[in-house]
Design an enzyme around this catalytic site. Structure first.
Site, PDB file in Angstrom:
ATOM      1  N   GLU A  87      26.423  73.563  57.664  1.00 56.20           N
ATOM      2  CA  GLU A  87      26.311  72.235  58.259  1.00 56.20           C
ATOM      3  C   GLU A  87      27.096  71.250  57.419  1.00 56.20           C
ATOM      4  O   GLU A  87      26.886  71.148  56.204  1.00 56.20           O
ATOM      5  CB  GLU A  87      24.865  71.756  58.370  1.00 56.20           C
ATOM      6  CG  GLU A  87      24.790  70.388  59.040  1.00 56.20           C
ATOM      7  CD  GLU A  87      23.400  69.795  59.158  1.00 56.20           C
ATOM      8  OE1 GLU A  87      23.257  68.814  59.902  1.00 56.20           O
ATOM      9  OE2 GLU A  87      22.470  70.282  58.488  1.00 56.20           O
ATOM     10  N   ASN A 139      33.572  67.460  49.501  1.00 56.27           N
ATOM     11  CA  ASN A 139      34.275  66.947  50.664  1.00 56.27           C
ATOM     12  C   ASN A 139      34.550  68.119  51.601  1.00 56.27           C
ATOM     13  O   ASN A 139      35.205  69.093  51.225  1.00 56.27           O
ATOM     14  CB  ASN A 139      35.582  66.286  50.214  1.00 56.27           C
ATOM     15  CG  ASN A 139      36.371  65.705  51.358  1.00 56.27           C
ATOM     16  OD1 ASN A 139      35.834  65.346  52.392  1.00 56.27           O
ATOM     17  ND2 ASN A 139      37.681  65.598  51.159  1.00 56.27           N
ATOM     18  N   ASP A 162      30.326  60.179  60.798  1.00 59.09           N
ATOM     19  CA  ASP A 162      30.597  58.748  60.858  1.00 59.09           C
ATOM     20  C   ASP A 162      31.650  58.475  61.925  1.00 59.09           C
ATOM     21  O   ASP A 162      32.739  59.036  61.887  1.00 59.09           O
ATOM     22  CB  ASP A 162      31.104  58.274  59.492  1.00 59.09           C
ATOM     23  CG  ASP A 162      31.118  56.753  59.371  1.00 59.09           C
ATOM     24  OD1 ASP A 162      31.403  56.081  60.375  1.00 59.09           O
ATOM     25  OD2 ASP A 162      30.849  56.248  58.270  1.00 59.09           O
ATOM     26  N   LYS A 166      36.064  50.933  64.097  1.00 57.48           N
ATOM     27  CA  LYS A 166      37.273  50.142  64.324  1.00 57.48           C
ATOM     28  C   LYS A 166      38.482  51.052  64.553  1.00 57.48           C
ATOM     29  O   LYS A 166      38.643  52.066  63.885  1.00 57.48           O
ATOM     30  CB  LYS A 166      37.531  49.219  63.130  1.00 57.48           C
ATOM     31  CG  LYS A 166      36.420  48.183  62.939  1.00 57.48           C
ATOM     32  CD  LYS A 166      36.689  47.294  61.739  1.00 57.48           C
ATOM     33  CE  LYS A 166      35.567  46.263  61.565  1.00 57.48           C
ATOM     34  NZ  LYS A 166      35.774  45.396  60.392  1.00 57.48           N
ATOM     35  N   ASP A 198      26.727  60.310  68.963  1.00 59.78           N
ATOM     36  CA  ASP A 198      26.048  59.371  69.857  1.00 59.78           C
ATOM     37  C   ASP A 198      26.996  58.270  70.322  1.00 59.78           C
ATOM     38  O   ASP A 198      26.548  57.254  70.844  1.00 59.78           O
ATOM     39  CB  ASP A 198      24.820  58.756  69.174  1.00 59.78           C
ATOM     40  CG  ASP A 198      25.142  58.094  67.845  1.00 59.78           C
ATOM     41  OD1 ASP A 198      26.054  58.572  67.153  1.00 59.78           O
ATOM     42  OD2 ASP A 198      24.479  57.103  67.488  1.00 59.78           O
ATOM     43  N   SER A 283      15.829  61.873  62.008  1.00 56.14           N
ATOM     44  CA  SER A 283      15.608  60.423  62.031  1.00 56.14           C
ATOM     45  C   SER A 283      16.858  59.700  62.514  1.00 56.14           C
ATOM     46  O   SER A 283      16.771  58.680  63.219  1.00 56.14           O
ATOM     47  CB  SER A 283      15.208  59.927  60.634  1.00 56.14           C
ATOM     48  OG  SER A 283      16.179  60.290  59.663  1.00 56.14           O
ATOM     49  N   PHE A 284      18.046  60.226  62.195  1.00 55.06           N
ATOM     50  CA  PHE A 284      19.286  59.589  62.632  1.00 55.06           C
ATOM     51  C   PHE A 284      19.426  59.680  64.146  1.00 55.06           C
ATOM     52  O   PHE A 284      19.763  58.695  64.801  1.00 55.06           O
ATOM     53  CB  PHE A 284      20.487  60.262  61.955  1.00 55.06           C
ATOM     54  CG  PHE A 284      21.790  59.563  62.222  1.00 55.06           C
ATOM     55  CD1 PHE A 284      22.263  58.596  61.356  1.00 55.06           C
ATOM     56  CD2 PHE A 284      22.538  59.853  63.349  1.00 55.06           C
ATOM     57  CE1 PHE A 284      23.460  57.931  61.597  1.00 55.06           C
ATOM     58  CE2 PHE A 284      23.732  59.198  63.612  1.00 55.06           C
ATOM     59  CZ  PHE A 284      24.187  58.228  62.730  1.00 55.06           C
ATOM     60  N   GLU A 285      19.179  60.865  64.700  1.00 58.76           N
ATOM     61  CA  GLU A 285      19.293  61.009  66.153  1.00 58.76           C
ATOM     62  C   GLU A 285      18.250  60.156  66.864  1.00 58.76           C
ATOM     63  O   GLU A 285      18.525  59.577  67.921  1.00 58.76           O
ATOM     64  CB  GLU A 285      19.148  62.475  66.549  1.00 58.76           C
ATOM     65  CG  GLU A 285      19.396  62.720  68.030  1.00 58.76           C
ATOM     66  CD  GLU A 285      19.439  64.191  68.405  1.00 58.76           C
ATOM     67  OE1 GLU A 285      19.552  64.486  69.615  1.00 58.76           O
ATOM     68  OE2 GLU A 285      19.368  65.049  67.499  1.00 58.76           O
TER      69      GLU A 285
END
Length: 303
Positions: A87, A139, A162, A166, A198, A283-285
């Site tokens: 992941e 990374n 992320d 912009k 999302d 929690s993010f979803e």
């Protein structure tokens, strides 16, 4: 991808002589450095569990780099031979630890650049008594280019990277044409690349990148088109332009990011996967759902 970019068959990945630094190292990274200080339970978790579960990587600069000569040995790291799932951007470890608990016959490697997130993952590993999870602060493109052996993964997960809202920052998005080449390098034939976001604009980019790669086939090609497409539903509702990048709070002006895709009519291409059942609701979803945004899942098989 430029003609001098490394592919899974190029000499940049050959064993033997020191590897040629991949082209991606000259590209902007997909993350911004945050605080790495550990406190309280996270520091204790790091002290207790990192020696056993965190991969001690030789560095080639900062603490998110990896020496291009280093090659990860999954069998040695896990003490057994088993299918390997990686992941990327594991965050607080919710998804990877849940999956590892539900599927003890597979090995899971969590790649993350933020030490506090890795410490929280280690805490979950310790609390649940998991033996089939390892973590690495690195990374991700570097890990895929040189650290992970070719054709060593059964699945690669990229959940909610992320979106870099912009337009001038889109070059920092993780899922680019060059990343598809790296994903192809590490996945076994028949291996699965799973993605989720999302934000519709990024979802369109993910689909375009993976569809354009000769190394991958969409597991759900032609499915969820027209009114069944989440993209059509987002266009019709205009929800992204209303809720923006955060849940709307009482008395506050909605945050508009300009990251909503623009379109009219129907998404006739489709190809969206159903929500991956193996991903717990993180929690993010949940925050994305609370904000009213749609979730886009994609799944591709390595040819």
């Amino acid at each position: 991808m430029t003609s001098n970019s490394p592919t899974p068959e190029s000499s940049a990945y050959d064993d033997g002589a020191r590897r040629t630094p991949p082209v991606h190292l000259a590209q902007p990274v997909s993350f911004v450095r945050r605080g790495s200080r550990l406190q309280g339970r996270r520091q204790q978790a790091w002290d207790d569990y990192a020696p056993k579960f965190a991969i001690d990587l030789p560095r080639d600069g900062g603490d998110t780099t990896v020496d291009p000569d280093y090659v990860f040995d999954p069998d040695t790291a896990f003490g057994r031979s088993a299918p390997l799932v990686v992941e990327i951007g594991s965050g607080l470890g919710e998804a990877v630890c849940h999956a590892a608990e539900q599927d003890p016959d597979r090995n899971f490697l969590a790649l993350e650049v933020y030490r506090p997130g890795l410490a929280q993952t280690l805490l979950r590993i310790g609390q649940r008594g998991l033996a089939n999870v390892r973590v690495a602060q690195v990374n991700a493109p570097e890990a895929l280019a040189t650290m992970l052996p070719e054709a060593s993964l059964s699945e690669l997960w990229v959940f909610f990277p992320d979106p870099w809202h912009k337009t001038r920052h889109h070059k920092r998005r993780l899922v680019q044409d060059s990343f598809a080449e790296l994903a192809a390098r590490v996945l076994q034939p028949g291996g699965i690349w799973r993605l989720a976001t999302d934000w519709s604009d990024y979802a369109i980019q993910m689909r375009r990148v993976a569809d354009a790669s000769p190394h991958f086939s969409n597991l759900y090609a032609g499915e969820r088109t027209g009114t069944d497409s989440p993209l059509t539903q987002v266009w019709e509702s205009g929800v992204e332009g209303v809720v923006g990048g955060a849940p709307v709070r009482e008395g506050k002006v909605p945050v508009s990011t300009g990251n909503a895709s623009t379109g009219e009519g129907m998404d006739d291409l489709g190809g969206w996967a159903p929500r991956f059942a193996g991903r717990t609701m993180t929690s993010f979803e949940q925050k994305a759902h609370d904000a009213g945004r749609m979730i886009f899942d994609l799944a591709y098989r390595r040819n």
